[in-house]
Enzyme design. Structure first.
Site, mmCIF file in Angstrom:
data_model
loop_
_atom_site.group_PDB
_atom_site.id
_atom_site.type_symbol
_atom_site.label_atom_id
_atom_site.label_comp_id
_atom_site.label_asym_id
_atom_site.label_seq_id
_atom_site.Cartn_x
_atom_site.Cartn_y
_atom_site.Cartn_z
ATOM 1 N N ALA A 76 0.858 -1.192 0.000
ATOM 2 C CA ALA A 76 0.000 0.000 0.000
ATOM 3 C C ALA A 76 0.891 1.237 0.000
ATOM 4 O O ALA A 76 2.072 1.161 0.360
ATOM 5 C CB ALA A 76 -0.889 -0.017 1.238
ATOM 6 N N GLY A 119 0.625 -5.051 0.735
ATOM 7 C CA GLY A 119 -0.478 -5.095 -0.220
ATOM 8 C C GLY A 119 -0.082 -5.723 -1.545
ATOM 9 O O GLY A 119 -0.928 -6.272 -2.260
ATOM 10 N N GLU A 142 4.504 -5.048 7.207
ATOM 11 C CA GLU A 142 3.681 -4.015 7.853
ATOM 12 C C GLU A 142 4.006 -3.856 9.336
ATOM 13 O O GLU A 142 4.014 -2.751 9.875
ATOM 14 C CB GLU A 142 2.188 -4.351 7.705
ATOM 15 C CG GLU A 142 1.642 -4.240 6.293
ATOM 16 C CD GLU A 142 1.671 -5.572 5.544
ATOM 17 O OE1 GLU A 142 2.574 -6.398 5.810
ATOM 18 O OE2 GLU A 142 0.784 -5.776 4.698
#
Ligand code: CO8
Length: 268
Positions: A76, A119, A142
């Site tokens: 992301a 992502g 993450e």
């Protein structure tokens, strides 16, 4: 964004490039290399637009998804999350785009050429077949930035590699190479970098010669294995098989076997 129909060469514009290198196969290339193909809202929207075209285009039997540069997708867009906070992640439009990508009915092969992180790994995980170049790196980093997977990773990764290894990846943020990813069942084949795209196109081309009316049924049936308890999944498989008998290609396939000739699928 370019029109995918009849496009023979990649035109260097847009965040997702589209071309048709082999009959029946749409090649989509994530094209934000300066940001390692981080999945901005705009990039996801362009990806969805190409997939929507492909969904209704009978000439497309299979999609190959890859990345331009040294990354498949590095996750992301962290810059956007930093700027917009929760509104970046929980943006209903972004989530809707992601959900629609998840529902794309035709087979997608991910050809992972470099980093598939966060992502980016989640995008690969929602593809139907994942191939990797030997130098590819997979991970859910993450946790290292105070986050954890939020676009399906906590659900699809354990289904792919089992709970213990998924926890190890998600809680440590470790990266794994293509060979380990293959051993863990995250990818179906790890191949030399120069073989990645040819192999992906070879498989996609083989899939595209099957009935475009039937392959989406097979995809839905297999995906049900990850969504439903066994008994319900088997009922679902039967229901889909009965529905598929309504397709001309179903009977054409059976007739071709009896008549000892190749099938002439019409995609209906
Ligand atoms: N988002 C935005 N920009 C990125 C991203 C990203 N995910 N990844 C890389 N970039 C940018 C870098 O900022 C850099 O830009 P600039 O040149 O302007 O500084 C450019 O891409 C090149 O990157 P690097 O210089 O860092 O390249 P290196 O080869 O040195 O390193 C790495 C490559 C190791 C891949 C490194 O870029 C990296 O660690 N990237 C981030 C990977 C990551 O953490 N991904 C997960 C993101 S979060 C996510 O995907 C899901 C979150 C969902 C839940 C959120 C809840 C809030």
């Amino acid at each position: 964004m370019q029109n995918i129909r009849g496009t023979a060469d990649i035109v260097d514009q847009g965040l997702v490039l589209a071309n048709v290198p082999v009959s029946g196969v749409l090649l989509l290339t994530l094209n934000r290399p300066a940001k390692l193909n981080a999945l901005s809202k705009q990039l996801l929207a362009e990806l969805l637009a190409h997939l929507n075209n492909a969904a209704t285009d009978d000439a497309v039997g299979c999609v190959v998804l890859t990345g331009h540069g040294k990354s498949f997708a590095a996750g992301a867009d962290i810059t956007d999350m930093l700027e917009r906070g929760v509104d970046s992640y929980a943006d209903p439009e972004r989530i809707s785009v992601w959900t629609q990508i998840e529902r794309f009915p035709k087979p997608i092969i991910a050809a992972v050429n470099g980093y598939a992180l966060g992502g980016g790994l989640e995008l690969a995980l929602l593809c139907d077949i994942v191939l990797a170049a030997k130098g590819a790196q997979f991970g859910t980093p993450e946790i290292k930035i105070g986050s954890f997977p939020g676009d399906g990773g906590t659900q699809r990764l354990p289904r792919a590699v089992g709970k213990s290894f998924a926890m190890q990846m998600i809680l440590t943020g470790m990266m794994i190479d293509a060979d380990l990813a293959e051993r863990k069942g995250l990818v179906s084949e790890a191949v030399d970098a120069e073989t990645l795209l040819p192999r992906a196109l070879e498989l996609a081309s083989a899939i595209a010669t099957m009935s475009v009316a039937i392959t989406p049924f097979a995809k839905r049936a297999v995906n049900a294995a990850f969504e439903m308890p066994l008994e319900q999944g088997i009922r679902h498989e039967r229901k889909l098989n009965i529905e598929a008998f309504a397709k001309e290609d179903r009977m054409e396939g059976l007739r071709s076997f009896k008549e000892k000739r190749p099938p002439n699928f019409k995609g209906r």
